[in-house]
Design a protein around this motif. Structure first.
Motif, PDB file in Angstrom:
ATOM      1  N   GLN A   1       0.835  -1.200   0.000  1.00 17.75           N
ATOM      2  CA  GLN A   1       0.000   0.000   0.000  1.00 17.75           C
ATOM      3  C   GLN A   1       0.867   1.245   0.000  1.00 17.75           C
ATOM      4  O   GLN A   1       1.954   1.259   0.533  1.00 17.75           O
ATOM      5  N   VAL A   2       0.348   2.291  -0.615  1.00 14.09           N
ATOM      6  CA  VAL A   2       1.039   3.572  -0.680  1.00 14.09           C
ATOM      7  C   VAL A   2       0.095   4.649  -0.162  1.00 14.09           C
ATOM      8  O   VAL A   2      -1.055   4.734  -0.600  1.00 14.09           O
ATOM      9  N   GLN A   3       0.566   5.437   0.782  1.00 14.44           N
ATOM     10  CA  GLN A   3      -0.211   6.582   1.263  1.00 14.44           C
ATOM     11  C   GLN A   3       0.335   7.848   0.605  1.00 14.44           C
ATOM     12  O   GLN A   3       1.553   8.032   0.519  1.00 14.44           O
ATOM     13  N   LEU A   4      -0.581   8.687   0.166  1.00 15.46           N
ATOM     14  CA  LEU A   4      -0.230   9.958  -0.473  1.00 15.46           C
ATOM     15  C   LEU A   4      -0.872  11.094   0.311  1.00 15.46           C
ATOM     16  O   LEU A   4      -2.073  11.030   0.606  1.00 15.46           O
ATOM     17  N   VAL A   5      -0.096  12.099   0.629  1.00 15.13           N
ATOM     18  CA  VAL A   5      -0.605  13.237   1.388  1.00 15.13           C
ATOM     19  C   VAL A   5      -0.250  14.524   0.663  1.00 15.13           C
ATOM     20  O   VAL A   5       0.930  14.859   0.510  1.00 15.13           O
ATOM     21  N   GLU A   6      -1.291  15.262   0.230  1.00 22.24           N
ATOM     22  CA  GLU A   6      -1.078  16.520  -0.475  1.00 22.24           C
ATOM     23  C   GLU A   6      -1.032  17.689   0.508  1.00 22.24           C
ATOM     24  O   GLU A   6      -1.612  17.632   1.592  1.00 22.24           O
ATOM     25  N   SER A   7      -0.374  18.729   0.066  1.00 21.58           N
ATOM     26  CA  SER A   7      -0.355  19.982   0.819  1.00 21.58           C
ATOM     27  C   SER A   7      -0.054  21.112  -0.160  1.00 21.58           C
ATOM     28  O   SER A   7       0.342  20.856  -1.308  1.00 21.58           O
ATOM     29  N   GLY A   8      -0.244  22.337   0.292  1.00 16.52           N
ATOM     30  CA  GLY A   8       0.132  23.489  -0.519  1.00 16.52           C
ATOM     31  C   GLY A   8      -1.002  24.229  -1.178  1.00 16.52           C
ATOM     32  O   GLY A   8      -0.784  25.253  -1.835  1.00 16.52           O
ATOM     33  N   GLY A   9      -2.224  23.721  -1.035  1.00 13.49           N
ATOM     34  CA  GLY A   9      -3.350  24.437  -1.615  1.00 13.49           C
ATOM     35  C   GLY A   9      -3.621  25.732  -0.868  1.00 13.49           C
ATOM     36  O   GLY A   9      -3.028  26.007   0.174  1.00 13.49           O
ATOM     37  N   GLY A  10      -4.520  26.519  -1.422  1.00 12.32           N
ATOM     38  CA  GLY A  10      -4.865  27.786  -0.778  1.00 12.32           C
ATOM     39  C   GLY A  10      -5.641  28.674  -1.712  1.00 12.32           C
ATOM     40  O   GLY A  10      -6.120  28.231  -2.756  1.00 12.32           O
ATOM     41  N   SER A  11      -5.751  29.928  -1.316  1.00 14.43           N
ATOM     42  CA  SER A  11      -6.475  30.915  -2.112  1.00 14.43           C
ATOM     43  C   SER A  11      -5.508  31.962  -2.639  1.00 14.43           C
ATOM     44  O   SER A  11      -4.702  32.501  -1.875  1.00 14.43           O
ATOM     45  N   VAL A  12      -5.598  32.223  -3.925  1.00 12.60           N
ATOM     46  CA  VAL A  12      -4.747  33.225  -4.557  1.00 12.60           C
ATOM     47  C   VAL A  12      -5.566  34.028  -5.539  1.00 12.60           C
ATOM     48  O   VAL A  12      -6.649  33.598  -5.965  1.00 12.60           O
ATOM     49  N   ARG A  19       2.406  26.142  -5.184  1.00  7.96           N
ATOM     50  CA  ARG A  19       3.091  24.877  -5.415  1.00  7.96           C
ATOM     51  C   ARG A  19       2.461  23.813  -4.535  1.00  7.96           C
ATOM     52  O   ARG A  19       2.464  23.939  -3.300  1.00  7.96           O
ATOM     53  N   LEU A  20       1.942  22.794  -5.155  1.00  2.00           N
ATOM     54  CA  LEU A  20       1.375  21.672  -4.429  1.00  2.00           C
ATOM     55  C   LEU A  20       2.451  20.611  -4.213  1.00  2.00           C
ATOM     56  O   LEU A  20       3.307  20.403  -5.071  1.00  2.00           O
ATOM     57  N   SER A  21       2.362  19.954  -3.080  1.00  2.00           N
ATOM     58  CA  SER A  21       3.282  18.865  -2.767  1.00  2.00           C
ATOM     59  C   SER A  21       2.491  17.606  -2.456  1.00  2.00           C
ATOM     60  O   SER A  21       1.369  17.684  -1.939  1.00  2.00           O
ATOM     61  N   CYS A  22       3.086  16.480  -2.740  1.00  2.00           N
ATOM     62  CA  CYS A  22       2.449  15.186  -2.455  1.00  2.00           C
ATOM     63  C   CYS A  22       3.527  14.259  -1.910  1.00  2.00           C
ATOM     64  O   CYS A  22       4.415  13.821  -2.662  1.00  2.00           O
ATOM     65  N   ALA A  23       3.447  13.976  -0.634  1.00  2.00           N
ATOM     66  CA  ALA A  23       4.419  13.085   0.003  1.00  2.00           C
ATOM     67  C   ALA A  23       3.920  11.655  -0.074  1.00  2.00           C
ATOM     68  O   ALA A  23       2.786  11.360   0.326  1.00  2.00           O
ATOM     69  N   ALA A  24       4.763  10.776  -0.580  1.00  2.00           N
ATOM     70  CA  ALA A  24       4.406   9.373  -0.722  1.00  2.00           C
ATOM     71  C   ALA A  24       5.088   8.556   0.368  1.00  2.00           C
ATOM     72  O   ALA A  24       6.246   8.797   0.710  1.00  2.00           O
ATOM     73  N   SER A  25       4.353   7.581   0.894  1.00  2.00           N
ATOM     74  CA  SER A  25       4.926   6.747   1.957  1.00  2.00           C
ATOM     75  C   SER A  25       6.014   5.828   1.421  1.00  2.00           C
ATOM     76  O   SER A  25       6.901   5.402   2.156  1.00  2.00           O
TER      77      SER A  25
END
Length: 125
Positions: A1-12, A19-25
């Motif tokens: 299994q692989v977990q993916l966690v996004e971050s970096g969203g927002g309002s502009v 810049r969005l990031s996605c950390a993979a386990s």
């Protein structure tokens, strides 16, 4: 299994960048990844893909504005988004799978097995 966690969203504001990031386990040697988005009432759309062979593919609507990249040492996928437009507003998802995809398959969400929880991007005019 692989977990993916996004971050970096927002309002502009329109014209801005995120810049969005996605950390993979974990990464596999033949792991392909992509970014997808879905706006309310619309179908999920492939935005950018990075194949296990390093090939990239972009939706025509983001070509020249978005860049997908990966840092293998950090097991992290990125999506640099420049010149943002209100029509880019959506929930953005990181996704991945194992194997090799054709160019057309790489932006089709049905070929991806692993998904993050999504990060919201809102662009105001």
């Amino acid at each position: 299994q692989v977990q993916l966690v996004e971050s970096g969203g927002g309002s502009v504001q329109a014209g801005g960048s995120l810049r969005l990031s996605c950390a993979a386990s974990r990464y596999y040697g033949n792991f392909y990844m992509g970014w997808f988005r879905q706006a309310p009432g619309k179908e999920r759309e492939g935005v950018a893909a990075l194949g296990s062979d390093g090939r990239t593919r972009y939706a025509e609507s983001v070509l020249g504005r978005f860049t997908i990249s990966k840092d293998n040492a950090k097991s992290t996928l990125y999506l640099q988004m420049n010149s943002l437009k209100p029509e880019d507003t959506a929930m953005y998802y990181c996704a991945g799978g194992v194997g090799y995809l054709s160019d057309s398959e790489s932006t089709d969400w049905r070929w991806y097995n692993y998904w993050g929880q999504g990060t919201q991007v809102t662009v105001s005019s």
